[in-house]
Motif scaffolding. Structure first.
Motif, PDB file in Angstrom:
ATOM      1  N   ALA A  30       0.855  -1.191   0.000  1.00 60.86           N
ATOM      2  CA  ALA A  30       0.000   0.000   0.000  1.00 60.86           C
ATOM      3  C   ALA A  30       0.888   1.237   0.000  1.00 60.86           C
ATOM      4  O   ALA A  30       1.745   1.388   0.867  1.00 60.86           O
ATOM      5  N   LEU A  31       0.683   2.086  -0.994  1.00 59.22           N
ATOM      6  CA  LEU A  31       1.477   3.306  -1.148  1.00 59.22           C
ATOM      7  C   LEU A  31       0.580   4.531  -1.026  1.00 59.22           C
ATOM      8  O   LEU A  31      -0.600   4.471  -1.373  1.00 59.22           O
ATOM      9  N   PRO A  32       1.136   5.651  -0.579  1.00 64.78           N
ATOM     10  CA  PRO A  32       0.330   6.867  -0.481  1.00 64.78           C
ATOM     11  C   PRO A  32      -0.087   7.353  -1.862  1.00 64.78           C
ATOM     12  O   PRO A  32       0.631   7.160  -2.848  1.00 64.78           O
ATOM     13  N   ALA A  33      -1.253   7.942  -1.922  1.00 67.66           N
ATOM     14  CA  ALA A  33      -1.770   8.532  -3.155  1.00 67.66           C
ATOM     15  C   ALA A  33      -2.334   9.908  -2.813  1.00 67.66           C
ATOM     16  O   ALA A  33      -2.120  10.415  -1.720  1.00 67.66           O
ATOM     17  N   MET A  34      -3.055  10.500  -3.727  1.00 66.07           N
ATOM     18  CA  MET A  34      -3.595  11.846  -3.513  1.00 66.07           C
ATOM     19  C   MET A  34      -4.574  11.873  -2.345  1.00 66.07           C
ATOM     20  O   MET A  34      -5.368  10.958  -2.169  1.00 66.07           O
ATOM     21  N   GLY A  35      -4.473  12.923  -1.560  1.00 64.32           N
ATOM     22  CA  GLY A  35      -5.394  13.107  -0.443  1.00 64.32           C
ATOM     23  C   GLY A  35      -5.209  12.040   0.621  1.00 64.32           C
ATOM     24  O   GLY A  35      -4.111  11.645   0.948  1.00 64.32           O
ATOM     25  N   ALA A  36      -6.302  11.545   1.129  1.00 66.63           N
ATOM     26  CA  ALA A  36      -6.267  10.543   2.193  1.00 66.63           C
ATOM     27  C   ALA A  36      -6.325   9.127   1.645  1.00 66.63           C
ATOM     28  O   ALA A  36      -6.491   8.184   2.395  1.00 66.63           O
ATOM     29  N   PHE A  37      -6.196   8.970   0.349  1.00 67.00           N
ATOM     30  CA  PHE A  37      -6.317   7.661  -0.272  1.00 67.00           C
ATOM     31  C   PHE A  37      -4.973   6.964  -0.358  1.00 67.00           C
ATOM     32  O   PHE A  37      -3.925   7.583  -0.248  1.00 67.00           O
ATOM     33  N   SER A  38      -5.002   5.663  -0.578  1.00 62.43           N
ATOM     34  CA  SER A  38      -3.774   4.912  -0.817  1.00 62.43           C
ATOM     35  C   SER A  38      -3.988   4.012  -2.030  1.00 62.43           C
ATOM     36  O   SER A  38      -5.113   3.703  -2.401  1.00 62.43           O
ATOM     37  N   PHE A  39      -2.887   3.609  -2.630  1.00 67.68           N
ATOM     38  CA  PHE A  39      -2.894   2.719  -3.781  1.00 67.68           C
ATOM     39  C   PHE A  39      -2.337   1.385  -3.320  1.00 67.68           C
ATOM     40  O   PHE A  39      -1.291   1.339  -2.678  1.00 67.68           O
ATOM     41  N   SER A  40      -3.029   0.296  -3.618  1.00 66.28           N
ATOM     42  CA  SER A  40      -2.570  -1.029  -3.214  1.00 66.28           C
ATOM     43  C   SER A  40      -2.329  -1.913  -4.421  1.00 66.28           C
ATOM     44  O   SER A  40      -3.061  -1.841  -5.405  1.00 66.28           O
ATOM     45  N   LYS A  41      -1.289  -2.742  -4.322  1.00 68.61           N
ATOM     46  CA  LYS A  41      -0.942  -3.677  -5.391  1.00 68.61           C
ATOM     47  C   LYS A  41      -0.544  -4.995  -4.753  1.00 68.61           C
ATOM     48  O   LYS A  41       0.206  -5.027  -3.783  1.00 68.61           O
ATOM     49  N   LEU A  42      -1.049  -6.093  -5.321  1.00 66.00           N
ATOM     50  CA  LEU A  42      -0.684  -7.428  -4.868  1.00 66.00           C
ATOM     51  C   LEU A  42       0.481  -7.927  -5.709  1.00 66.00           C
ATOM     52  O   LEU A  42       0.358  -8.086  -6.925  1.00 66.00           O
ATOM     53  N   PHE A  43       1.616  -8.143  -5.078  1.00 67.58           N
ATOM     54  CA  PHE A  43       2.781  -8.715  -5.745  1.00 67.58           C
ATOM     55  C   PHE A  43       2.728 -10.231  -5.607  1.00 67.58           C
ATOM     56  O   PHE A  43       2.284 -10.756  -4.594  1.00 67.58           O
ATOM     57  N   ASN A  44       3.173 -10.930  -6.635  1.00 65.65           N
ATOM     58  CA  ASN A  44       3.188 -12.393  -6.683  1.00 65.65           C
ATOM     59  C   ASN A  44       1.770 -12.965  -6.629  1.00 65.65           C
ATOM     60  O   ASN A  44       1.508 -13.942  -5.942  1.00 65.65           O
ATOM     61  N   SER A  45       0.884 -12.344  -7.374  1.00 69.60           N
ATOM     62  CA  SER A  45      -0.519 -12.770  -7.362  1.00 69.60           C
ATOM     63  C   SER A  45      -0.693 -14.190  -7.892  1.00 69.60           C
ATOM     64  O   SER A  45      -1.645 -14.869  -7.532  1.00 69.60           O
ATOM     65  N   GLY A  46       0.232 -14.638  -8.729  1.00 66.09           N
ATOM     66  CA  GLY A  46       0.129 -15.986  -9.291  1.00 66.09           C
ATOM     67  C   GLY A  46       0.256 -17.090  -8.261  1.00 66.09           C
ATOM     68  O   GLY A  46      -0.198 -18.200  -8.488  1.00 66.09           O
ATOM     69  N   ILE A  47       0.852 -16.793  -7.125  1.00 64.73           N
ATOM     70  CA  ILE A  47       0.990 -17.810  -6.079  1.00 64.73           C
ATOM     71  C   ILE A  47       0.088 -17.535  -4.876  1.00 64.73           C
ATOM     72  O   ILE A  47       0.137 -18.260  -3.888  1.00 64.73           O
ATOM     73  N   ALA A  48      -0.733 -16.515  -4.999  1.00 60.95           N
ATOM     74  CA  ALA A  48      -1.635 -16.172  -3.889  1.00 60.95           C
ATOM     75  C   ALA A  48      -2.759 -17.204  -3.819  1.00 60.95           C
ATOM     76  O   ALA A  48      -3.479 -17.419  -4.778  1.00 60.95           O
ATOM     77  N   THR A  49      -2.868 -17.857  -2.696  1.00 59.21           N
ATOM     78  CA  THR A  49      -3.943 -18.832  -2.483  1.00 59.21           C
ATOM     79  C   THR A  49      -4.812 -18.415  -1.308  1.00 59.21           C
ATOM     80  O   THR A  49      -5.638 -19.184  -0.854  1.00 59.21           O
ATOM     81  N   CYS A  50      -4.585 -17.204  -0.825  1.00 62.29           N
ATOM     82  CA  CYS A  50      -5.292 -16.750   0.367  1.00 62.29           C
ATOM     83  C   CYS A  50      -6.150 -15.537   0.045  1.00 62.29           C
ATOM     84  O   CYS A  50      -5.987 -14.897  -0.988  1.00 62.29           O
ATOM     85  N   ALA A  51      -7.034 -15.259   0.945  1.00 60.07           N
ATOM     86  CA  ALA A  51      -7.808 -14.033   0.842  1.00 60.07           C
ATOM     87  C   ALA A  51      -6.874 -12.861   1.114  1.00 60.07           C
ATOM     88  O   ALA A  51      -5.851 -13.006   1.781  1.00 60.07           O
ATOM     89  N   ALA A  52      -7.214 -11.706   0.602  1.00 57.62           N
ATOM     90  CA  ALA A  52      -6.359 -10.520   0.755  1.00 57.62           C
ATOM     91  C   ALA A  52      -6.041 -10.246   2.219  1.00 57.62           C
ATOM     92  O   ALA A  52      -4.930  -9.837   2.550  1.00 57.62           O
TER      93      ALA A  52
END
Length: 75
Positions: A30-52
């Motif tokens: 999760a990275l800071p974005a404009m205002g009070a929002f944040s930007f999130s990215k899932l790395f290694n999504s191909g091996i993700a077997t769990c809920a976020a």
């Protein structure tokens, strides 16, 4: 985990912590974005077997110097 060096490349989907590329676990960054929002990215999504909610998460915060922000608005 102590982080001394951090590299996040969203365009090339690269996440390195302390010089080591993280490829073996899914991590939500999760990275800071404009205002009070944040930007999130899932790395290694191909091996993700769990809920976020169950993935490792790395949050980066940035706080603008309050005095600097107030002074720049007065100019």
């Amino acid at each position: 985990m102590e982080i001394r060096k951090l590299e996040i490349d969203l365009d090339n989907e690269l996440l390195k912590i302390n010089g080591k590329e993280i490829k073996d676990i899914p991590v939500i960054v999760a990275l800071p974005a404009m205002g009070a929002f944040s930007f999130s990215k899932l790395f290694n999504s191909g091996i993700a077997t769990c809920a976020a909610e169950e993935c490792d998460k790395l949050e980066v915060s940035y706080f603008e110097n309050y005095r600097k922000a107030v002074n720049s608005k007065l100019l």
